[in-house]
Design a protein around this motif. Structure first.
Motif, PDB file in Angstrom:
ATOM      1  N   VAL A  34       0.849  -1.199   0.000  1.00  0.00           N
ATOM      2  CA  VAL A  34       0.000   0.000   0.000  1.00  0.00           C
ATOM      3  C   VAL A  34       0.886   1.251   0.000  1.00  0.00           C
ATOM      4  N   ALA A  35       1.927   1.244   0.822  1.00  0.00           N
ATOM      5  CA  ALA A  35       2.849   2.385   0.871  1.00  0.00           C
ATOM      6  C   ALA A  35       3.529   2.590  -0.479  1.00  0.00           C
ATOM      7  N   TYR A  36       3.956   1.505  -1.101  1.00  0.00           N
ATOM      8  CA  TYR A  36       4.615   1.575  -2.411  1.00  0.00           C
ATOM      9  C   TYR A  36       3.651   2.106  -3.465  1.00  0.00           C
ATOM     10  N   ALA A  37       2.396   1.697  -3.373  1.00  0.00           N
ATOM     11  CA  ALA A  37       1.376   2.193  -4.297  1.00  0.00           C
ATOM     12  C   ALA A  37       1.206   3.699  -4.159  1.00  0.00           C
ATOM     13  N   VAL A  38       1.213   4.182  -2.926  1.00  0.00           N
ATOM     14  CA  VAL A  38       1.072   5.621  -2.687  1.00  0.00           C
ATOM     15  C   VAL A  38       2.217   6.381  -3.366  1.00  0.00           C
ATOM     16  N   VAL A  39       3.437   5.844  -3.260  1.00  0.00           N
ATOM     17  CA  VAL A  39       4.591   6.495  -3.884  1.00  0.00           C
ATOM     18  C   VAL A  39       4.383   6.595  -5.398  1.00  0.00           C
ATOM     19  N   TYR A  40       3.946   5.515  -6.022  1.00  0.00           N
ATOM     20  CA  TYR A  40       3.765   5.538  -7.479  1.00  0.00           C
ATOM     21  C   TYR A  40       2.592   6.406  -7.900  1.00  0.00           C
ATOM     22  N   LEU A  41       1.542   6.435  -7.109  1.00  0.00           N
ATOM     23  CA  LEU A  41       0.423   7.329  -7.419  1.00  0.00           C
ATOM     24  C   LEU A  41       0.882   8.787  -7.376  1.00  0.00           C
ATOM     25  N   MET A  42       1.724   9.107  -6.410  1.00  0.00           N
ATOM     26  CA  MET A  42       2.243  10.475  -6.312  1.00  0.00           C
ATOM     27  C   MET A  42       3.180  10.791  -7.481  1.00  0.00           C
ATOM     28  N   ILE A  43       4.025   9.831  -7.874  1.00  0.00           N
ATOM     29  CA  ILE A  43       4.923  10.053  -9.008  1.00  0.00           C
ATOM     30  C   ILE A  43       4.105  10.301 -10.274  1.00  0.00           C
ATOM     31  N   GLY A  44       3.068   9.479 -10.470  1.00  0.00           N
ATOM     32  CA  GLY A  44       2.215   9.667 -11.635  1.00  0.00           C
ATOM     33  C   GLY A  44       1.553  11.030 -11.637  1.00  0.00           C
ATOM     34  N   TRP A  45       1.061  11.449 -10.468  1.00  0.00           N
ATOM     35  CA  TRP A  45       0.415  12.751 -10.343  1.00  0.00           C
ATOM     36  C   TRP A  45       1.404  13.881 -10.628  1.00  0.00           C
ATOM     37  N   LEU A  46       2.612  13.783 -10.109  1.00  0.00           N
ATOM     38  CA  LEU A  46       3.621  14.813 -10.347  1.00  0.00           C
ATOM     39  C   LEU A  46       4.013  14.881 -11.827  1.00  0.00           C
ATOM     40  N   ALA A  47       4.075  13.718 -12.482  1.00  0.00           N
ATOM     41  CA  ALA A  47       4.397  13.700 -13.912  1.00  0.00           C
ATOM     42  C   ALA A  47       3.297  14.378 -14.725  1.00  0.00           C
ATOM     43  N   ILE A  48       2.045  14.116 -14.360  1.00  0.00           N
ATOM     44  CA  ILE A  48       0.930  14.751 -15.068  1.00  0.00           C
ATOM     45  C   ILE A  48       0.934  16.255 -14.828  1.00  0.00           C
ATOM     46  N   GLN A  49       1.211  16.660 -13.580  1.00  0.00           N
ATOM     47  CA  GLN A  49       1.322  18.096 -13.295  1.00  0.00           C
ATOM     48  C   GLN A  49       2.427  18.742 -14.127  1.00  0.00           C
ATOM     49  N   LEU A  50       3.553  18.039 -14.255  1.00  0.00           N
ATOM     50  CA  LEU A  50       4.659  18.544 -15.064  1.00  0.00           C
ATOM     51  C   LEU A  50       4.227  18.683 -16.527  1.00  0.00           C
ATOM     52  N   ALA A  51       3.465  17.723 -17.011  1.00  0.00           N
ATOM     53  CA  ALA A  51       2.982  17.778 -18.394  1.00  0.00           C
ATOM     54  C   ALA A  51       2.118  19.013 -18.636  1.00  0.00           C
ATOM     55  N   PHE A  52       1.416  19.456 -17.591  1.00  0.00           N
ATOM     56  CA  PHE A  52       0.551  20.625 -17.713  1.00  0.00           C
ATOM     57  C   PHE A  52       1.260  21.926 -17.331  1.00  0.00           C
ATOM     58  N   GLY A  53       2.585  21.849 -17.155  1.00  0.00           N
ATOM     59  CA  GLY A  53       3.357  23.074 -16.979  1.00  0.00           C
ATOM     60  C   GLY A  53       3.816  23.379 -15.574  1.00  0.00           C
ATOM     61  N   ASP A  54       3.469  22.540 -14.591  1.00  0.00           N
ATOM     62  CA  ASP A  54       3.897  22.785 -13.212  1.00  0.00           C
ATOM     63  C   ASP A  54       5.260  22.125 -12.997  1.00  0.00           C
ATOM     64  N   ARG A  55       6.319  22.929 -12.951  1.00  0.00           N
ATOM     65  CA  ARG A  55       7.679  22.405 -12.825  1.00  0.00           C
ATOM     66  C   ARG A  55       8.198  22.440 -11.389  1.00  0.00           C
ATOM     67  N   GLU A  56       7.328  22.708 -10.442  1.00  0.00           N
ATOM     68  CA  GLU A  56       7.779  22.797  -9.046  1.00  0.00           C
ATOM     69  C   GLU A  56       8.043  21.421  -8.453  1.00  0.00           C
ATOM     70  N   GLY A  57       7.221  20.455  -8.808  1.00  0.00           N
ATOM     71  CA  GLY A  57       7.378  19.117  -8.249  1.00  0.00           C
ATOM     72  C   GLY A  57       8.478  18.342  -8.947  1.00  0.00           C
ATOM     73  N   LYS A  58       8.955  17.297  -8.297  1.00  0.00           N
ATOM     74  CA  LYS A  58      10.001  16.450  -8.848  1.00  0.00           C
ATOM     75  C   LYS A  58       9.430  15.038  -8.991  1.00  0.00           C
ATOM     76  N   PRO A  59       9.107  14.598 -10.226  1.00  0.00           N
ATOM     77  CA  PRO A  59       8.459  13.296 -10.414  1.00  0.00           C
ATOM     78  C   PRO A  59       9.419  12.127 -10.200  1.00  0.00           C
ATOM     79  N   SER A  60       9.677  11.829  -8.956  1.00  0.00           N
ATOM     80  CA  SER A  60      10.548  10.722  -8.564  1.00  0.00           C
ATOM     81  C   SER A  60      10.107  10.272  -7.186  1.00  0.00           C
ATOM     82  N   SER A  61      10.720   9.223  -6.664  1.00  0.00           N
ATOM     83  CA  SER A  61      10.318   8.743  -5.345  1.00  0.00           C
ATOM     84  C   SER A  61      10.588   9.785  -4.264  1.00  0.00           C
ATOM     85  N   SER A  62      11.725  10.483  -4.353  1.00  0.00           N
ATOM     86  CA  SER A  62      12.003  11.524  -3.357  1.00  0.00           C
ATOM     87  C   SER A  62      11.042  12.695  -3.529  1.00  0.00           C
TER      88      SER A  62
END
Length: 278
Positions: A34-62
């Motif tokens: 469940v914890a690992y799933a949360v990490v990947y859900l967040m990475i996916g969300w950050l990548a989508i945000q980056l695609a829409f122009g939000d460069r503040e987040g870092k789409p990685s586990s950290s």
């Protein structure tokens, strides 16, 4: 003295085997997934945000850990997710020592145990990144020397970095192979693979493994390129790989698809936590 020592070692090994097959270890593994799933859900969300122009987040586990820290009760979330990752470390270490006994082929059993050990290292790295965020002891990494730069400074280091990159690419290719052959399906039990719900779970898995594979292929390619040019700055992790995708023609669309795929891997991992197979 020797006999006593041998008896103690046998008792310790027996206890570890019992722990590996215990109900509490099964529950710990599910909680960790469940914890690992949360990490990947967040990475996916950050990548989508980056695609829409939000460069503040870092789409990685950290980056996922930093994003979690900004949510309500963020400190608690980070500690819980980090604990979950260390539960996965324990699970995979026991798997590496005592697991895969059903595999009759010795070489295949050895490979499976080595893979379990490698996964334990990956989970530990994610857990440690969470602890650094939780304790505010991590640095931004700016100005620090990367592992590729350090390795390229030693004799034969350039070749070693290239070999690491090729290994990462091979792993990425294997993830894509698993996606399209359905070789990941046995990670769910029979109930998790059946009915319309099972069909949805397997669709998440196919999309997720494909996205992970593509991401690892890009990361490995960057490492190889960095080695070939003897420029460590050309290599990078998942976040840098996703930024490279963004810079390509139709980059935002491609990155959005990749982010959705990574989130699908998180959803598949949640399904696995409920229907744990192999």
């Amino acid at each position: 003295m020797t006999m006593a020592g041998g008896s103690t070692a046998r008792r310790a090994e027996g206890a570890a085997r019992d722990a590996h097959n215990s109900t509490w270890m099964d529950r710990a593994a599910r909680a960790g997934l469940v914890a690992y799933a949360v990490v990947y859900l967040m990475i996916g969300w950050l990548a989508i945000q980056l695609a829409f122009g939000d460069r503040e987040g870092k789409p990685s586990s950290s980056g996922a850990m930093h994003e979690l820290a900004q949510q309500p009760f963020g400190d608690v979330l980070i500690w819980v997710v980090s604990l979950g990752m260390f539960l996965l470390v324990l699970w995979k270490l026991l798997d590496a020592a005592f697991g895969h006994r059903e595999e009759q082929d010795t070489s295949k059993r050895t490979r499976a145990r080595v893979t379990s050990a490698a996964k334990a290292v990956i989970y530990a790295a994610i857990g440690l990144s969470g602890l650094r965020v939780a304790t505010h002891s991590g640095s931004s990494g700016k100005g620090g020397k990367t592992w590729t730069a350090s390795l390229m400074d030693v004799t034969g280091g350039q070749l070693l970095v290239a070999l690491v990159g090729l290994a990462v690419m091979a792993y990425g290719g294997y993830q894509v192979y698993k996606a399209w052959t359905g070789d990941f399906a046995d990670k769910l039990d029979a109930e998790g693979r059946s009915g319309s719900t099972g069909t949805a779970y397997l669709a998440f898995g196919r999309a997720g493994y494909t996205a992970r594979g593509v991401a690892f292929l890009i990361v490995g390619g960057l490492i190889v390129y960095g080695a070939a040019t003897h420029d460590a700055s050309k290599s990078g992790g998942l976040d840098q790989a996703l930024f490279k995708v963004l810079d390509q023609p139709f980059g935002p669309v491609l990155l959005c698809l990749l982010g959705a795929g990574l989130a699908c891997y998180g959803l598949f991992t949640l399904a696995r936590a409920r229907h744990l197979g192999k």
